[in-house]
Design an enzyme around this catalytic site. Structure first.
Site, PDB file in Angstrom:
ATOM      1  N   GLY A 143      33.357  -1.654 -21.875  1.00  0.00           N
ATOM      2  CA  GLY A 143      33.090  -1.094 -22.963  1.00  0.00           C
ATOM      3  C   GLY A 143      34.413   0.002 -23.412  1.00  0.00           C
ATOM      4  O   GLY A 143      34.989   0.026 -22.622  1.00  0.00           O
ATOM      5  N   TYR A 144      34.349   0.294 -24.723  1.00  0.00           N
ATOM      6  CA  TYR A 144      35.381   1.254 -25.010  1.00  0.00           C
ATOM      7  C   TYR A 144      35.015   2.587 -25.545  1.00  0.00           C
ATOM      8  O   TYR A 144      34.135   2.615 -26.370  1.00  0.00           O
ATOM      9  CB  TYR A 144      36.308   0.642 -26.106  1.00  0.00           C
ATOM     10  CG  TYR A 144      37.168  -0.552 -25.412  1.00  0.00           C
ATOM     11  CD1 TYR A 144      38.305  -0.458 -24.978  1.00  0.00           C
ATOM     12  CD2 TYR A 144      36.423  -1.892 -25.317  1.00  0.00           C
ATOM     13  CE1 TYR A 144      39.154  -1.473 -24.343  1.00  0.00           C
ATOM     14  CE2 TYR A 144      37.284  -2.833 -24.781  1.00  0.00           C
ATOM     15  CZ  TYR A 144      38.434  -2.735 -24.241  1.00  0.00           C
ATOM     16  OH  TYR A 144      39.098  -3.657 -23.617  1.00  0.00           O
ATOM     17  N   LEU A 145      35.537   3.653 -25.009  1.00  0.00           N
ATOM     18  CA  LEU A 145      35.260   4.857 -25.475  1.00  0.00           C
ATOM     19  C   LEU A 145      36.091   5.495 -26.469  1.00  0.00           C
ATOM     20  O   LEU A 145      35.652   6.146 -27.524  1.00  0.00           O
ATOM     21  CB  LEU A 145      35.539   5.957 -24.442  1.00  0.00           C
ATOM     22  CG  LEU A 145      34.405   5.956 -23.295  1.00  0.00           C
ATOM     23  CD1 LEU A 145      34.970   6.577 -21.887  1.00  0.00           C
ATOM     24  CD2 LEU A 145      33.012   6.565 -23.627  1.00  0.00           C
TER      25      LEU A 145
ATOM     26  N   GLU B 215      31.849   2.787 -27.960  1.00  0.00           N
ATOM     27  CA  GLU B 215      31.903   2.010 -29.433  1.00  0.00           C
ATOM     28  C   GLU B 215      30.983   0.801 -29.232  1.00  0.00           C
ATOM     29  O   GLU B 215      30.966   0.225 -28.132  1.00  0.00           O
ATOM     30  CB  GLU B 215      33.265   1.770 -29.789  1.00  0.00           C
ATOM     31  CG  GLU B 215      34.223   3.004 -30.072  1.00  0.00           C
ATOM     32  CD  GLU B 215      35.587   2.475 -30.271  1.00  0.00           C
ATOM     33  OE1 GLU B 215      35.853   1.472 -30.249  1.00  0.00           O
ATOM     34  OE2 GLU B 215      36.502   3.709 -30.237  1.00  0.00           O
TER      35      GLU B 215
ATOM     36  N   ASN C  32      41.164  -7.090 -25.956  1.00  0.00           N
ATOM     37  CA  ASN C  32      39.648  -7.080 -25.782  1.00  0.00           C
ATOM     38  C   ASN C  32      39.080  -5.825 -26.623  1.00  0.00           C
ATOM     39  O   ASN C  32      37.958  -5.951 -27.128  1.00  0.00           O
ATOM     40  CB  ASN C  32      39.557  -6.657 -24.178  1.00  0.00           C
ATOM     41  CG  ASN C  32      39.509  -7.760 -23.207  1.00  0.00           C
ATOM     42  OD1 ASN C  32      38.450  -8.523 -23.004  1.00  0.00           O
ATOM     43  ND2 ASN C  32      40.673  -8.197 -22.831  1.00  0.00           N
TER      44      ASN C  32
END
Length: 156
Positions: free
Chosen positions: A29-31, A83, A145
């Site tokens: 996942g992406y912060l 996110e 990604n």
């Protein structure tokens, strides 16, 4: 910290699977997914990682990358504040000549997308192109990604 040089390609057949030296499930996942500062948390097999990437150069083949191993439990905690949109894929390591391609087969909203990356020591370094390697998509942001979580392959 290091400068990462890699080229990215679509994959036109699943022949790479018979050549794979290893495969591993990856969840990430992406912060932060802004191109200038991409901050990713990832579970790769049994290990957790925190990765920060800078913006790519003009060709999109080279950018700053910093990575640190962290506990899987810490990744699980951080995934809760990421996110929206988690990336789920299997990564296959496939040797071709002197290089190893990382081939990612995506699941979920990105099902059907298969992308291969190769790390190089310079942007113009020569490498063997296996028969399953398709069109080059290096620098095409929609294949990052961090963008696949926002605009998944199924919505293209």
């Amino acid at each position: 910290m290091a400068q990462e040089i890699e080229r990215k390609f679509l994959v036109k057949s699943d022949a790479f699977k018979t050549e794979a030296l290893a495969k591993m499930r990856i969840t990430q996942g992406y912060l932060s997914s802004i191109p200038e500062r991409t901050v990713r948390v990832r579970i790769k097999g049994e290990k957790g990682f925190l990765t920060i990437k800078g913006i790519g150069n003009e060709s999109g083949a080279s950018r700053y990358e910093w990575e640190k191993e962290i506990a899987v439990e810490e990744v699980n905690q951080l995934l809760k504040i990421c996110e929206p949109g988690v990336i789920d894929k299997t990564r296959f390591n496939v040797k071709s000549g002197e290089h190893t391609f990382e081939v990612d087969e995506f699941y979920g909203d990105n099902e059907g997308l298969v992308v291969a990356e190769i790390e190089l020591s310079s942007e113009d370094e020569n490498f063997e192109k296996p028969s399953w390697l398709g069109e080059e998509v290096t620098g095409q942001v929609k294949y990052y990604n961090s963008m696949l979580m926002k605009t998944p392959y199924k919505n293209w």
